[in-house]
Enzyme design. Structure first.
Site, PDB file in Angstrom:
ATOM      1  N   GLU A  79       0.844  -1.192   0.000  1.00  0.00           N
ATOM      2  CA  GLU A  79       0.000   0.000   0.000  1.00  0.00           C
ATOM      3  C   GLU A  79       0.880   1.244   0.000  1.00  0.00           C
ATOM      4  OE1 GLU A  79      -2.084   0.952   3.828  1.00  0.00           O
ATOM      5  OE2 GLU A  79      -1.749  -1.174   4.173  1.00  0.00           O
ATOM      6  N   CYS A 111      -3.826  -3.709   4.025  1.00  0.00           N
ATOM      7  CA  CYS A 111      -3.012  -4.835   4.518  1.00  0.00           C
ATOM      8  C   CYS A 111      -3.462  -6.184   3.973  1.00  0.00           C
ATOM      9  CB  CYS A 111      -3.054  -4.890   6.046  1.00  0.00           C
ATOM     10  SG  CYS A 111      -2.488  -3.383   6.805  1.00  0.00           S
ATOM     11  N   HIS A 233      -3.646 -10.838  11.314  1.00  0.00           N
ATOM     12  CA  HIS A 233      -3.034  -9.582  10.887  1.00  0.00           C
ATOM     13  C   HIS A 233      -2.652  -8.838  12.169  1.00  0.00           C
ATOM     14  CE1 HIS A 233      -2.152  -5.749   9.271  1.00  0.00           C
ATOM     15  NE2 HIS A 233      -3.213  -5.172   9.817  1.00  0.00           N
TER      16      HIS A 233
END
Ligand code: HMG
Length: 390
Positions: A79, A111, A233
């Site tokens: 990103e 993400c 994550h």
């Protein structure tokens, strides 16, 4: 036929700030960072490091081992794109001297994009079982100085070779995924730091987990106790722990802290030292789990939860393959993390404010300690990279 992750290599910057240093500068109790969000250090990229050099450095051990020779698909997830048109993966392809017979493209969805890359690569290998794909996730997490997100900054990249009959982790076919148009975290093209609605983002992360788990459970028929470990994550390690607690509670099986640590702790070790690596974060967690677990994990099932703000989430699973330890880069990762250079607060702020020149002039960047590649300068709006290895 099993398809999944055949090799896995991680890289981060050689520089870090201890969150005790940041806490002092911000007049905050260091325990808020160490205990409250569960972070100890944040990796800070030097001015001659970017997502390309982090990515190429992550994949370099695979290149040295001749693993990239028959790769025909390179998916670069980030990103922190460096160009609106040209895929950052093309620079990486060049630095790694990969074959021209290769599809190369950049993927973006905060993400989450690394997981999209992994699933696309699995589709490619299912159609071409004798071919391999390289998925690289690479990111630099930046928030404004003094903002609540600042302590969660970090950087890192993970390179994953995807093949049939993988030597590390076979990815199972069932998946639960979820998309919702929300503004929890975003970065307009004209900004170099992310904007975030912090508390809201933690709630969306958990809601998306519950939704994607629901579909995964319906498809697979599995329950939480079918898993031996989980990799979440990891924007900060406390987020992963809280999310797992919420999921367990929602399923009516509240979990003790000790039990949860046994399921998650090994996957959180590296992230506590690197900070958020955005698209690479969950895969840094997977690397940490495989590298640092004292138990032989062969045959164990791991649950993987990937979340990207905005938002897209996915819950899926993998089974660790027998003999996997022989194919890890554990020693390299340990050396990297143990030999980083600590920055003072002033050095951190100077590097933070360094910026990439945008006037089209000629610039040569000072040489810091990097991996095998560095971002050496800019000439006429073109980024220049240098290989420090023969
Ligand atoms: P904050 O609001 O400054 O922190 O920042 P806080 O006041 O909520 O404190 C954090 C925790 O520390 C709390 O624990 C406090 O009680 C505790 P909790 O109540 O939550 O259990 N605490 C202490 N503990 C021990 N000793 C002390 C002490 N003081 C306080 N003395 C916030 C928190 C998450 C808002 C901030 O870090 C932030 O904005 N982070 C960025 C956004 C983020 O990471 N969101 C996560 C979900 S979204 C996501 O994961 C996507 C992302 O990776 C981006 C992408 O997809 O590209 C971010």
């Amino acid at each position: 036929m099993n398809i999944g992750i055949d090799r896995l290599s991680f890289h981060t910057s050689n520089y870090f700030v201890d969150l005790k240093t940041l806490a002092k500068a911000r007049s905050v109790d260091a325990e808020k960072y160490y205990v409250g969000i569960g972070q100890e250090k944040m990796g800070i990229p030097s001015p001659d490091e970017d997502v390309v050099t982090l990515a190429a450095s992550a994949a370099y051990p695979l290149m040295q081992d001749g693993e990239l020779d028959d790769v025909e698909l390179l998916l670069f997830a980030t990103e922190c794109g460096i160009d609106q048109s040209k895929a950052a993966g093309i620079y990486v392809h060049g630095l790694l001297e990969m074959s021209a017979r290769c599809r190369t493209v950049e993927l973006k969805q905060a993400c989450y994009s690394g997981t999209a890359g992994l699933q696309f690569a699995i589709g490619f290998v299912a159609r071409n079982p004798d071919k391999k794909a390289l998925v690289i996730t690479s990111d630099i997490a930046r928030y404004e100085l003094g903002s609540p997100g600042e302590a969660t900054q970090g950087c890192g990249a993970v390179a994953m070779l995807i093949s049939a009959n993988p030597r590390l982790v076979a990815i199972e076919p069932e998946s639960g995924y979820y998309t919702d148009d929300v503004m929890d975290f975003w970065r307009p093209n004209y900004r170099s730091e992310a904007l975030v609605d912090g508390k809201y983002s933690t709630r969306v992360y958990i809601h998306a987990l519950l939704e994607s788990w629901k579909q995964y459970a319906e498809e697979s028929g599995r329950a939480l106790d079918d898993f031996d470990r989980f990799c979440y994550h990891i924007p900060f390690t406390k987020m992963a722990e809280k999310a797992h607690q919420k999921l367990a509670r929602k399923l009516g099986i509240p979990i003790e802290k000790k039990e949860m640590q046994a399921l998650l702790e090994e996957s959180l070790r590296y992230s506590r030292l690197t900070g958020n690596c955005y698209s690479a974060s969950m895969y840094v967690g997977l690397t940490s789990l495989l590298d640092t677990s004292e138990e032989d994990l062969a045959g164990k099932r791991i649950g993987l939860y990937s979340y990207g703000s905005g938002c897209v989430a996915e819950f899926f699973s993998g089974v660790i393959q027998s003999g996997y330890r022989e194919f890890l880069y554990t020693e390299q990762h340990r050396n990297l993390l143990e030999n980083r250079i600590e920055l003072t607060y002033q050095q951190y702020e100077d590097i933070f404010n360094y910026g990439v020149p945008t006037d089209g002039g000629e610039y040569v960047f000072p040489q810091y300690k990097t991996g095998p590649f560095r971002f050496s300068g800019i000439s006429q709006h073109k980024r220049e990279y240098e290989s420090l290895v023969d």
